[in-house]
Design a protein around this motif. Structure first.
Motif, mmCIF file in Angstrom:
data_model
loop_
_atom_site.group_PDB
_atom_site.id
_atom_site.type_symbol
_atom_site.label_atom_id
_atom_site.label_comp_id
_atom_site.label_asym_id
_atom_site.label_seq_id
_atom_site.Cartn_x
_atom_site.Cartn_y
_atom_site.Cartn_z
ATOM 1 N N VAL A 1 26.873 63.139 40.645
ATOM 2 C CA VAL A 1 25.765 64.028 40.288
ATOM 3 C C VAL A 1 26.024 64.616 38.913
ATOM 4 C CG1 VAL A 1 24.455 66.089 40.952
ATOM 5 C CG2 VAL A 1 25.428 64.605 42.723
ATOM 6 N N ARG A 2 25.011 64.552 38.069
ATOM 7 C CA ARG A 2 25.059 65.229 36.775
ATOM 8 C C ARG A 2 24.052 66.373 36.820
ATOM 9 N NH1 ARG A 2 26.193 59.873 35.567
ATOM 10 N NH2 ARG A 2 27.906 59.546 34.080
ATOM 11 N N GLU A 3 24.520 67.562 36.554
ATOM 12 C CA GLU A 3 23.671 68.757 36.638
ATOM 13 C C GLU A 3 23.563 69.395 35.259
ATOM 14 O OE1 GLU A 3 23.767 73.250 38.558
ATOM 15 O OE2 GLU A 3 25.054 71.675 39.416
ATOM 16 N N ILE A 4 22.340 69.626 34.816
ATOM 17 C CA ILE A 4 22.078 70.257 33.522
ATOM 18 C C ILE A 4 21.139 71.427 33.766
ATOM 19 C CG2 ILE A 4 21.355 69.943 31.143
ATOM 20 C CD1 ILE A 4 21.591 66.879 33.291
ATOM 21 N N SER A 5 21.489 72.591 33.240
ATOM 22 C CA SER A 5 20.619 73.762 33.376
ATOM 23 C C SER A 5 20.393 74.378 32.008
ATOM 24 C CB SER A 5 21.237 74.792 34.328
ATOM 25 O OG SER A 5 22.443 75.300 33.793
ATOM 26 N N THR A 6 19.226 74.939 31.835
ATOM 27 C CA THR A 6 18.887 75.616 30.587
ATOM 28 C C THR A 6 17.789 76.629 30.860
ATOM 29 O OG1 THR A 6 18.284 75.262 28.260
ATOM 30 C CG2 THR A 6 17.071 74.006 29.889
ATOM 31 N N GLU A 7 17.641 77.595 29.959
ATOM 32 C CA GLU A 7 16.586 78.596 30.074
ATOM 33 C C GLU A 7 15.483 78.291 29.077
ATOM 34 O OE1 GLU A 7 18.223 82.486 29.696
ATOM 35 O OE2 GLU A 7 19.306 82.382 31.611
ATOM 36 N N PHE A 8 14.242 78.459 29.516
ATOM 37 C CA PHE A 8 13.071 78.176 28.705
ATOM 38 C C PHE A 8 12.260 79.449 28.518
ATOM 39 C CE2 PHE A 8 13.593 73.663 29.261
ATOM 40 C CZ PHE A 8 12.867 73.093 28.233
ATOM 41 N N ASP A 9 11.874 79.710 27.294
ATOM 42 C CA ASP A 9 10.840 80.706 27.036
ATOM 43 C C ASP A 9 9.515 79.960 27.081
ATOM 44 O OD1 ASP A 9 8.928 82.410 25.822
ATOM 45 O OD2 ASP A 9 10.535 83.539 24.875
ATOM 46 N N PHE A 10 8.691 80.278 28.061
ATOM 47 C CA PHE A 10 7.499 79.466 28.283
ATOM 48 C C PHE A 10 6.497 79.555 27.137
ATOM 49 C CE2 PHE A 10 3.397 78.478 30.364
ATOM 50 C CZ PHE A 10 3.707 77.198 30.796
ATOM 51 N N GLY B 1 17.786 77.877 25.647
ATOM 52 C CA GLY B 1 19.058 78.535 25.393
ATOM 53 C C GLY B 1 19.912 78.550 26.637
ATOM 54 N N ASN B 2 21.170 78.922 26.478
ATOM 55 C CA ASN B 2 22.120 79.024 27.590
ATOM 56 C C ASN B 2 22.207 77.722 28.394
ATOM 57 O OD1 ASN B 2 22.582 81.726 26.917
ATOM 58 N ND2 ASN B 2 20.978 82.454 28.297
ATOM 59 N N GLU B 3 22.363 76.610 27.694
ATOM 60 C CA GLU B 3 22.439 75.316 28.379
ATOM 61 C C GLU B 3 23.842 75.099 28.938
ATOM 62 O OE1 GLU B 3 21.798 70.723 27.049
ATOM 63 O OE2 GLU B 3 20.103 72.115 26.779
ATOM 64 N N GLN B 4 23.911 74.577 30.148
ATOM 65 C CA GLN B 4 25.175 74.278 30.814
ATOM 66 C C GLN B 4 25.091 72.914 31.463
ATOM 67 O OE1 GLN B 4 25.748 77.499 33.578
ATOM 68 N NE2 GLN B 4 26.432 78.936 32.012
ATOM 69 N N ARG B 5 26.245 72.207 31.473
ATOM 70 C CA ARG B 5 26.313 70.879 32.092
ATOM 71 C C ARG B 5 27.532 70.814 32.990
ATOM 72 N NH1 ARG B 5 25.455 69.658 26.604
ATOM 73 N NH2 ARG B 5 23.340 68.929 26.147
ATOM 74 N N SER B 6 27.376 70.103 34.072
ATOM 75 C CA SER B 6 28.520 69.865 34.959
ATOM 76 C C SER B 6 28.317 68.552 35.694
ATOM 77 C CB SER B 6 28.694 71.017 35.954
ATOM 78 O OG SER B 6 27.515 71.186 36.729
ATOM 79 N N ASN B 7 29.414 67.885 36.009
ATOM 80 C CA ASN B 7 29.401 66.607 36.725
ATOM 81 C C ASN B 7 30.314 66.719 37.938
ATOM 82 O OD1 ASN B 7 27.911 65.514 34.517
ATOM 83 N ND2 ASN B 7 29.830 65.209 33.420
ATOM 84 N N TYR B 8 29.919 66.127 39.057
ATOM 85 C CA TYR B 8 30.796 66.127 40.225
ATOM 86 C C TYR B 8 30.450 64.946 41.127
ATOM 87 C CZ TYR B 8 26.761 69.104 41.465
ATOM 88 O OH TYR B 8 25.509 69.631 41.608
#
Length: 661
Positions: free
Chosen positions: A545-554, A560-567
């Motif tokens: 699984v590859r997980e990517i998260s980020t915040e969006f100003d609509f 901004g605040n992008e994070q990635r993790s793999n497991y």
């Protein structure tokens, strides 16, 4: 606070956390049907729900319309889209798959046309899930032969169903379409209006009840007594000295009329001045009392904001703020009195506060804001004539008494004294009642006119603001379109970053949650939409699984605040959901090699429900729109079965979809 643009003012003490800045529920009627509505009406509402990103409600509405006999290629096309929208193939139950197979067998019974062609293509795409990539060319040709609107609709709602080479073939044009549409229809300048509350109607302070009627009733008795005792005194004087009595009476009448003529305005002016001073003291007292929490405090801060930004030319904000302190205090007390209601927030009355701040600025520019020292004052000559007339009246009354008491016995002197006392007292109270009646009639007329003018002016300002909001506010379809474009481009960037194609993916899911601080809004019966989102993308491949998260100003789609993790699959230990009535839904991901992660999926909204809305139904709509249902099932399956779930749900291993005979 919104000031007619996209800017937002927010303040918080050090160390505090700002959560929700505003909550708005719009109340359109387009997505509501009467229980006795025709199947055609239910179908139209179902299509609107589908376009607005609420496929669960669309399924119910369109299925109900079909059950009542409204069935053709167009209806079935939208029913199929509602069945598959925001769902993967493995999300479908056995019963739903049977219904889809039955519907595919009905295609041949429908009249030829673009709707039948689109319906046939939708079923062919569904059948392509277990077909080799090289055999998809004919279906793609048919898909591209459809009108752009039908093609785009199919690709949007079948996003989680399509996979592999079929989706790879369509992805480039899908991404280009998202880039073109992302900021269409003036998105950046209009999104703020979606989160702006519907303004509450204009109000103004009603005129105070008039005491003129009571004063006139008192005047009748007092004036009658005055006439009687004055006539008695004059008769006594007339008996003693007829000529002198007549002259003194004429002089007294002239002096009295003169005093009434010039003193009426003076008395009324002094009365109004005392009333203003009393109101000013009350306003200052209310200003002090408003230092705590509550609606009045919010009104006070809103006035401070708008008076500091609506400043006349040539004034420094601080100087203007100081000069208008008394005016602001009075307006704060007025608005707090008019709109202090348990379910009304200051956001709904900010249009009026902004209007009053602009009105104060404009009136100052015209020189009509502050009362000048000589404005509306009784002229000095009129005051002097009134004083002279009153002195003359007093002297004449004394002379009349002397005339009545001259050359008489003790009994007549006593009667003359009593008559003078009665005349003075009854004359004073009669004059007071007459002045009050005249002043109250004048005040009532002035305040009524002022009330009507204020209400009319505020009604115009209200209509202008409401019309501007109605024109500017995006539709549900526009909001959903922009959001889908953001998701598409986010997924595309993630694929590029990991150098993956759709052939490399088994499946994917996006969870959209609110990112604090945010403003949120919705239409009645629709999902919550947020000014700031947190996108969390899960890409499921054979390797893990590859997980990517980020915040969006609509508003502007800035990230901004992008994070990635793999497991690995076996690293996902458990997934659980916690529902809290007063806080909302939380999703907890537990990994074997790290701390548990809590994700706030949605905040509580029971206090924002309309009387005819169901909390559970609204929660389901919002969770579906957020992608929560699909995400939870996917992660729950992986946590429970690990790679076994992936092997069972690989599109290449799915049983083929075949039409009913």
């Amino acid at each position: 606070m919104n000031s007619g643009g996209s800017g937002t003012q927010n303040s918080a003490a050090y160390g505090s956390t700002v959560g929700i800045q505003a909550e708005v529920v719009h109340n359109p009627t387009v997505n509501f049907v009467h229980p006795d509505a025709s199947p055609q009406e239910k179908y139209k509402v179902g299509v609107r729900y589908l376009e607005d990103g609420v496929p669960s409600r669309a399924r119910d509405m369109i299925s109900d319309a079909i059950a009542q006999g409204h069935d053709n290629a167009e209806v079935r096309f939208h029913w199929v889209l509602a069945m598959l929208s925001a769902r993967a193939y493995h999300d479908l139950s056995t019963e739903e798959l049977q219904r889809l197979r039955h519907a595919s067998g009905l295609v041949g019974t429908y009249a030829e046309g673009e709707w039948k062609d689109a319906l046939r293509v939708a079923f062919e795409l569904l059948a392509m899930l277990s077909t080799a990539d090289g055999q998809t060319g004919r279906v793609l040709e048919r898909l591209r032969a459809l009108s752009p609107r039908r093609r785009d609709t199919i690709l949007h709602h079948l996003d989680l169903v399509l996979a592999g080479g079929l989706k790879d073939s369509l992805w480039v044009e899908n991404r280009e379409r998202a880039e073109t549409t992302r900021f269409g229809n003036n998105r950046v300048q209009r999104v703020w209006a979606y989160f702006e509350p519907d303004p509450i109607g204009p109000r103004a302070v009603l005129p105070r009840p008039s005491t003129a009627a009571a004063a006139r009733r008192a005047l009748t008795a007092r004036a009658g007594l005055f006439v009687v005792v004055t006539a008695f005194l004059w008769i006594l004087a007339l008996i003693a000295d007829p000529v002198g009595a007549v002259i003194e009476l004429l002089v007294a009448l002239g002096a009295g009329l003169t005093a009434a003529h010039f003193g009426c305005g003076w008395w009324d002016q002094e009365r109004q001045l005392k009333a203003k001073n009393r109101e000013s003291r009350i306003s200052h007292t209310g200003d002090t009392a408003s230092s705590g929490d509550g609606f009045t405090n919010s009104v006070l801060h809103s006035f401070e904001h708008y008076f500091s930004t609506r400043v006349p030319h040539g004034f420094a904000p601080r100087e203007w703020f100081r000069r208008t302190a008394r005016i602001r205090s009075s307006l704060v007390a007025e608005i707090a009195l008019l709109y202090r209601e348990s379910r009304i927030s200051v956001d709904r009355v900010e249009w009026l506060i902004r209007h009053l701040a602009e009105d104060a600025r404009d009136r100052h520019n015209k020189g009509a804001l502050f009362d000048h020292p000589n404005q509306n004052q009784t002229p000095v000559v009129a005051k002097a004539l009134c004083v002279v007339a009153l002195i003359t009246l007093g002297i004449t009354t004394l002379a009349l008494f002397v005339t009545a008491a001259s050359g008489a016995g003790a009994s007549r002197i006593l009667m003359a004294i009593l008559a003078v006392i009665g005349a003075v007292w009854s004359g004073r109270v009669s004059a007071s009642s007459w002045l009050e009646a005249q002043g109250e009639e004048r005040r009532m007329a002035e305040e009524t006119q002022e009330y009507q003018e204020q209400l009319a002016t505020r009604q115009v300002a209200y209509q202008n603001w409401k019309s501007f909001l109605d024109t500017t506010r995006p539709s549900e379809l526009e909001m959903e379109t922009w959001l889908n474009c953001d998701k598409t481009l986010f997924v595309d960037e993630a694929l590029s970053h990991y150098q993956l194609t759709w052939r490399d993916l088994i499946t994917h899911t996006i969870l959209m949650t609110p990112a604090r601080p945010y403003k949120r809004g919705r239409v009645k019966g629709g999902p919550w939409r947020y000014s700031r989102y947190s996108f969390r993308l899960f890409l499921i491949t054979q390797d893990g699984v590859r997980e990517i998260s980020t915040e969006f100003d609509f508003t502007d789609a800035k990230r901004g605040n992008e994070q990635r993790s793999n497991y690995r699959f076996d690293a996902l230990s458990s997934v659980q959901v916690t529902e809290r009535t007063h806080t909302g839904y939380d999703l907890e991901l537990v990994l074997t090699n790290g701390p548990a992660r809590n994700i706030r999926v949605k905040d509580a909204d029971s206090h924002q429900l309309a009387p005819d809305e169901n909390a559970q139904e609204l929660a389901e709509i919002t969770l579906n729109a957020a992608g929560f249902i699909h995400t939870f099932r996917l992660l729950e399956g992986i946590a429970a079965d690990g790679k076994g779930w992936i092997e069972r749900n690989n599109p290449n291993n799915l049983p083929p979809f075949r039409a009913a005979d």
